[in-house]
Design a protein around this motif. Sequence first.
Motif, mmCIF file in Angstrom:
data_model
loop_
_atom_site.group_PDB
_atom_site.id
_atom_site.type_symbol
_atom_site.label_atom_id
_atom_site.label_comp_id
_atom_site.label_asym_id
_atom_site.label_seq_id
_atom_site.Cartn_x
_atom_site.Cartn_y
_atom_site.Cartn_z
ATOM 1 N N PHE A 133 0.845 -1.199 0.000
ATOM 2 C CA PHE A 133 0.000 0.000 0.000
ATOM 3 C C PHE A 133 0.874 1.241 0.000
ATOM 4 O O PHE A 133 2.006 1.215 0.450
ATOM 5 N N ILE A 134 0.303 2.320 -0.546
ATOM 6 C CA ILE A 134 0.993 3.610 -0.530
ATOM 7 C C ILE A 134 0.184 4.552 0.348
ATOM 8 O O ILE A 134 -1.033 4.706 0.120
ATOM 9 N N VAL A 135 0.815 5.150 1.344
ATOM 10 C CA VAL A 135 0.110 6.169 2.141
ATOM 11 C C VAL A 135 0.643 7.543 1.753
ATOM 12 O O VAL A 135 1.786 7.683 1.322
ATOM 13 N N GLY A 136 -0.237 8.551 1.882
ATOM 14 C CA GLY A 136 0.176 9.921 1.580
ATOM 15 C C GLY A 136 0.220 10.210 0.091
ATOM 16 O O GLY A 136 0.950 11.104 -0.347
ATOM 17 N N PHE A 137 -0.574 9.460 -0.707
ATOM 18 C CA PHE A 137 -0.660 9.769 -2.139
ATOM 19 C C PHE A 137 -1.291 11.160 -2.282
ATOM 20 O O PHE A 137 -2.175 11.527 -1.488
ATOM 21 N N PRO A 138 -0.871 11.970 -3.280
ATOM 22 C CA PRO A 138 -1.438 13.321 -3.412
ATOM 23 C C PRO A 138 -2.965 13.300 -3.392
ATOM 24 O O PRO A 138 -3.585 12.518 -4.119
ATOM 25 N N GLY A 139 -3.551 14.119 -2.551
ATOM 26 C CA GLY A 139 -5.007 14.199 -2.458
ATOM 27 C C GLY A 139 -5.601 13.277 -1.409
ATOM 28 O O GLY A 139 -6.799 13.348 -1.121
ATOM 29 N N GLU A 140 -4.815 12.380 -0.809
ATOM 30 C CA GLU A 140 -5.354 11.443 0.190
ATOM 31 C C GLU A 140 -5.770 12.244 1.437
ATOM 32 O O GLU A 140 -4.947 12.924 2.057
ATOM 33 N N THR A 141 -7.053 12.147 1.775
ATOM 34 C CA THR A 141 -7.556 12.861 2.965
ATOM 35 C C THR A 141 -7.542 11.904 4.153
ATOM 36 O O THR A 141 -7.383 10.686 3.989
ATOM 37 N N GLU A 142 -7.799 12.466 5.342
ATOM 38 C CA GLU A 142 -7.879 11.618 6.541
ATOM 39 C C GLU A 142 -9.017 10.608 6.372
ATOM 40 O O GLU A 142 -8.895 9.448 6.764
ATOM 41 N N GLU A 143 -10.091 11.050 5.722
ATOM 42 C CA GLU A 143 -11.227 10.152 5.507
ATOM 43 C C GLU A 143 -10.821 8.980 4.590
ATOM 44 O O GLU A 143 -11.150 7.819 4.850
ATOM 45 N N ASP A 144 -10.095 9.313 3.510
ATOM 46 C CA ASP A 144 -9.607 8.246 2.608
ATOM 47 C C ASP A 144 -8.743 7.260 3.384
ATOM 48 O O ASP A 144 -8.848 6.036 3.210
ATOM 49 N N PHE A 145 -7.888 7.820 4.226
ATOM 50 C CA PHE A 145 -6.975 6.959 4.969
ATOM 51 C C PHE A 145 -7.748 6.050 5.932
ATOM 52 O O PHE A 145 -7.435 4.865 6.087
ATOM 53 N N GLN A 146 -8.803 6.606 6.538
ATOM 54 C CA GLN A 146 -9.640 5.791 7.436
ATOM 55 C C GLN A 146 -10.291 4.639 6.672
ATOM 56 O O GLN A 146 -10.413 3.537 7.189
ATOM 57 N N ILE A 147 -10.710 4.933 5.434
ATOM 58 C CA ILE A 147 -11.317 3.866 4.601
ATOM 59 C C ILE A 147 -10.303 2.738 4.431
ATOM 60 O O ILE A 147 -10.637 1.552 4.539
ATOM 61 N N LEU A 148 -9.058 3.135 4.198
ATOM 62 C CA LEU A 148 -8.009 2.125 4.018
ATOM 63 C C LEU A 148 -7.820 1.297 5.292
ATOM 64 O O LEU A 148 -7.753 0.056 5.243
ATOM 65 N N LEU A 149 -7.776 1.953 6.449
ATOM 66 C CA LEU A 149 -7.583 1.207 7.702
ATOM 67 C C LEU A 149 -8.756 0.256 7.956
ATOM 68 O O LEU A 149 -8.553 -0.907 8.331
#
Length: 446
Positions: free
Chosen positions: A305-321
């Motif tokens: 997985f890649i974290v911190g991709f341009p445009g990734e919001t906290e909400e997007d990151f939560q979806i990933l978790l």
Amino acid sequence: MNTPEIKPAPKVGFVSLGCPKALVDSERIITKLRAEGYELSADYQGADVVVVNTCGFLDSAKQESLDAIGEALNKNGKVIVTGCLGVDEERIRAEHPGVLAVTGPHQYERVVTEIHNVVPPAHDPFQDLVPPEGIRLTPRHYAYLKISEGCNNTCAFCIIPSMRGKLASRPAGDVMREAERLVTAGVRELLVISQDTSAYGLDLKYADSDWNGTALKTRFFNLTKALGSLGVWVRLHYVYPYPHVDEVIPLMADGHVLPYLDIPFQHAAPNVLKAMRRPGTQAKTLARIEGWRALCPDLAIRSSFIVGFPGETEEDFQILLDWLREAKLTRVGCFKYEDVAGAASNALEGHVPQEVKDERFARLMETQKQVSAELLTSRVGREIEVLVDDVDEEGAIARSSWDAPEIDGCVYINGESELSPGDMLNVRIEHADEYDLWGVPVSSRT
Ligand code: SF4
């Protein structure tokens, strides 16, 4: 002692037409053939097969190429066509139906494979500097098997397609011959690699390819099945969850190939996946994984997985978790996004600050650590087969079907210093931590 029989070297006639690029192609083909022990024949009569490297630039050049094919057929009879006119196979076959094979420009490997089919190389271990299985940088008991080069996708963070070009698959028979050579040389685990393993063969329209006198399709499922018949561990890497991947799950459930899929998901949030321009649709991936596990409960899925991709919001990151907690992948690697010279993603808006990337990386790894610890604990008490990678004074370091070398975990067998790399044995798992297992031998199969 018997004197080894020295077979005469097979001879190839070569007719090279066209521009300097075609000449370079001819040189590459000839270099490869010479390295394999073939000799060049100065005339048609002395050749076991003739290769005509054609030109298709102007009408006059096309005609010259067709005439050269005709001459080679008349004087020798066994003719393989390659080069620019090869893209017009229909025209060649209409005029010269007797040609054995037609390949296009830059298809060095296919030409060599076709030559192997007509006249196999005579490997002479007393003279050749290179062993038949090639020179490898991996330990003797496992080997990477590259089935294709290049990629047809356009992931925004990746420059591989611009560096290595579009997907170019190796014919399945060619891959199988290499796999057989590796197994004969003592390899016990084949690791199938490429940029996009599930797209294998698409560029060759899944064409049949000769393998020991049978027609083997250059297709992901067919190749996987054939590799599974070699009696060694077969592990699949860089598989995208295209629908036809479902077909190989029963092969895993039957023990034909290892129940292991390395799928680089890269993210789970739809916004980020869209910005990444990832192939395949993620929407139903969890349901797919569930279906695969229903068929093959022991299936291990590794991903990155890649974290911190341009445009990734906290909400997007939560979806990933959340996705990771639900998917319960066996092994996970994580990268913090970085610009790469030439990648399309450099120009995207919303670059994520480094400290946010660091913090998301740590949270993702912590989440997966818990998933992994639970999974590995559930394996305590089970009896599994392992392959020994290394032995030191404390014991043996082995791997199970769930673990690829270098990137996944280990099974430690303490006190077993008599084992050797490449040994296979059954162990009972007695202990687990977040990433590794510990076991004791219950039987051996060396
Ligand atoms: S990340 Fe993989 S699938 Fe995407 S373009 Fe690069 S090589 Fe192809």
